[in-house]
Design a protein around this motif. Structure first.
Motif, short mmCIF file in Angstrom:
data_model
loop_
_atom_site.label_atom_id
_atom_site.label_comp_id
_atom_site.label_asym_id
_atom_site.label_seq_id
_atom_site.Cartn_x
_atom_site.Cartn_y
_atom_site.Cartn_z
N LEU A 63 -6.17 0.34 10.99
CA LEU A 63 -6.08 1.74 11.41
C LEU A 63 -7.04 2.04 12.55
O LEU A 63 -6.75 2.81 13.46
N PRO A 94 -2.41 9.92 -3.02
CA PRO A 94 -2.94 9.26 -4.22
C PRO A 94 -4.12 8.36 -3.87
O PRO A 94 -4.23 7.89 -2.73
N MET A 145 -2.76 15.56 -1.72
CA MET A 145 -1.42 15.04 -1.92
C MET A 145 -1.45 13.50 -1.93
O MET A 145 -0.59 12.84 -2.46
N LEU A 179 -0.80 8.79 12.11
CA LEU A 179 -2.01 7.99 12.30
C LEU A 179 -1.99 7.19 13.61
O LEU A 179 -2.80 6.28 13.78
N ARG A 236 -11.21 9.03 15.00
CA ARG A 236 -12.02 9.03 13.77
C ARG A 236 -12.93 7.82 13.72
O ARG A 236 -12.51 6.72 14.06
N GLY A 261 0.81 -1.22 0.00
CA GLY A 261 0.00 0.00 0.00
C GLY A 261 0.85 1.27 0.00
O GLY A 261 0.39 2.34 -0.36
N ARG A 262 2.07 1.14 0.44
CA ARG A 262 3.03 2.24 0.53
C ARG A 262 2.52 3.41 1.40
O ARG A 262 2.92 4.55 1.22
N CYS A 308 4.19 8.06 3.65
CA CYS A 308 3.69 9.40 4.02
C CYS A 308 3.16 9.48 5.44
O CYS A 308 3.01 10.56 5.98
N HIS A 309 2.79 8.33 6.00
CA HIS A 309 2.17 8.36 7.33
C HIS A 309 3.05 7.64 8.34
O HIS A 309 3.63 6.61 8.03
N GLY A 316 2.04 13.11 5.28
CA GLY A 316 0.64 13.04 5.67
C GLY A 316 0.52 13.04 7.18
O GLY A 316 1.52 12.97 7.89
C1 HEC Z 1 1.94 10.70 -1.03
C2 HEC Z 1 1.58 10.71 0.36
C3 HEC Z 1 0.51 9.78 0.91
C4 HEC Z 1 0.39 8.39 0.75
C5 HEC Z 1 1.28 7.45 -0.05
C6 HEC Z 1 -0.75 7.99 1.56
N1 HEC Z 1 -1.31 9.09 2.17
FE1 HEC Z 1 -2.88 9.09 3.44
N2 HEC Z 1 -2.85 11.14 3.55
C7 HEC Z 1 -1.89 11.95 2.95
C8 HEC Z 1 -2.21 13.35 3.21
C9 HEC Z 1 -1.42 14.56 2.73
C10 HEC Z 1 -3.39 13.35 4.00
C11 HEC Z 1 -4.12 14.58 4.58
C12 HEC Z 1 -5.51 14.79 4.05
C13 HEC Z 1 -5.53 14.94 2.57
O1 HEC Z 1 -4.92 15.85 2.02
O2 HEC Z 1 -6.22 14.11 1.93
C14 HEC Z 1 -3.74 11.94 4.19
C15 HEC Z 1 -4.82 11.51 4.97
C16 HEC Z 1 -5.06 10.19 5.32
C17 HEC Z 1 -6.05 9.75 6.29
C18 HEC Z 1 -6.96 10.66 7.11
C19 HEC Z 1 -6.30 11.01 8.41
C20 HEC Z 1 -7.12 11.97 9.24
O3 HEC Z 1 -7.10 11.84 10.48
O4 HEC Z 1 -7.78 12.86 8.70
C21 HEC Z 1 -5.99 8.38 6.35
C22 HEC Z 1 -6.83 7.46 7.23
C23 HEC Z 1 -4.98 7.96 5.40
N3 HEC Z 1 -4.43 9.08 4.79
C24 HEC Z 1 -4.63 6.64 5.15
C25 HEC Z 1 -3.72 6.23 4.17
C26 HEC Z 1 -3.50 4.84 3.79
C27 HEC Z 1 -4.21 3.65 4.41
C28 HEC Z 1 -2.57 4.84 2.79
C29 HEC Z 1 -2.02 3.66 2.01
C30 HEC Z 1 -3.01 2.90 1.26
C31 HEC Z 1 -2.17 6.25 2.57
N4 HEC Z 1 -2.92 7.05 3.41
C32 HEC Z 1 -1.22 6.68 1.67
C33 HEC Z 1 -0.81 11.51 2.21
C34 HEC Z 1 -0.58 10.20 1.79
#
Ligand code: HEC
Ligand code: HEC
Length: 266
Positions: free
Chosen positions: A253, A235, A233, A154, A161, A135-136, A140-141, A151
């Protein structure tokens, strides 16, 4: 003394247990995933017209987590409110049988309840594998100090949430708002182009965090152009996952909380 204390503790635990059992008997729909799914169907046909899809708000108030709740309702109060409505405020009463009303109440509760306190069906071990693997997400997290910084952290996402919010954030990034994580493209007067997330912006300077995790301190007077994107940001990785994998991620999560769940119950 020690024995007396132990005795008191076990009495308290017993009382809590009896109370929980009692609650389950009275409203078996609360916390039951099937009942919640039934409630969701009824909600979409009978309530979403006013409260919006997913309870996000419309003519009637937002019922989903994401805004500050001025007052939260107990399970019984939610049940009564759905049954009796608030006629003078425009919410009609409902003549459905009790069982259906409880299913609706269970669904409404699930919209606001932190995921860590809700029963989740997915396989959290599978979700963990995806988060740290294909999932990579970890790029970011971070969770408890490991992972990326682009990001939000978490570590406590399950404690703050509801499950529906977590799922939406994965399937439709940015749908919950990107406050604090605005994606920007910046061109400097010197010609260099930078992409990343804006942090700590004021009238004179800002910081841009790029995908590699490097923080650039930029002076506003050196910037030729700045474009703030409407999209996130993050994907839309969720689209490439099977529903089993997605459920697993939500379950994994949902378990992330920085405090013991028991202390958070009320
Ligand atoms: C390139 C960077 C990037 C990747 C890779 C990424 N995220 Fe995110 N994620 C973000 C950003 C930036 C936010 C902040 C809200 C927004 O802009 O959508 C976010 C927000 C979230 C949130 C909401 C958190 C909150 O409290 O509001 C969750 C849950 C989440 N991501 C889960 C995931 C999961 C699961 C994956 C892998 C499948 C993932 N993300 C991959 C950048 C990323
Ligand atoms: C005709 C529009 C309308 C319909 C249909 C409707 N509601 Fe409402 N609902 C409202 C309004 C308006 C309020 C705010 C009442 C107030 O101000 O106290 C409300 C309040 C609520 C609240 C309390 C919110 C809170 O936290 O105080 C709940 C829960 C609720 N509705 C659930 C439902 C459910 C479940 C259904 C479907 C069976 C439904 N509503 C159908 C208009 C509607």
């Amino acid at each position: 003394m020690k024995i007396a204390a132990l005795f008191l503790v076990s009495l308290a635990l017993l009382a809590q247990h009896v109370q929980d059992e009692d609650k389950k008997k009275r409203n078996p729909a609360i916390g039951n995933p099937q009942a919640i799914a039934e409630g969701e169907k009824m909600f979409n046909s009978g309530c979403a017209g006013c409260h919006g899809p997913g309870g996000q708000g419309g003519r009637g108030p937002n019922l989903a987590f994401g805004r500050v709740m001025w007052h939260t309702l107990t399970d019984e109060q939610t049940f009564q409110l759905i049954r009796d409505g608030v006629p003078n405020a425009g919410m009609p009463p409902s003549s459905m049988p009790e069982e259906k009303l409880w299913q609706l109440a269970a669904y409404v509760k699930s919209l606001r309840e932190p995921a860590a306190e809700a029963p989740l069906q997915g396989n959290a071990d599978l979700g963990k594998e995806i988060f740290w693997g294909k999932g990579r997400c970890q790029g970011c997290h971070s969770i408890r100090g490991s992972g990326g910084k682009l990001g939000p952290d978490l570590s406590n996402v399950g404690g703050t949430r509801p499950a529906g919010y977590i799922r939406m954030a994965i399937v439709e990034p940015g749908s919950q708002g990107s406050k604090g994580f605005e994606k920007a493209s910046i061109t400097l007067k010197a010609g260099k182009k930078l992409d990343g997330v804006i942090k700590n912006r004021n009238n004179y300077s800002l910081q841009l965090l790029d995908a590699k995790g490097d923080l650039h301190l930029l002076l506003v007077k050196d910037i030729a152009a700045m474009e703030i994107a409407k999209d996130s940001m993050m994907p839309a990785l969720g689209k490439a996952l099977s529903s089993e994998e997605l459920d697993g991620l939500v379950a994994y999560l949902g378990k992330q909380t920085v405090r013991p769940v028991e202390l958070g119950r009320n």
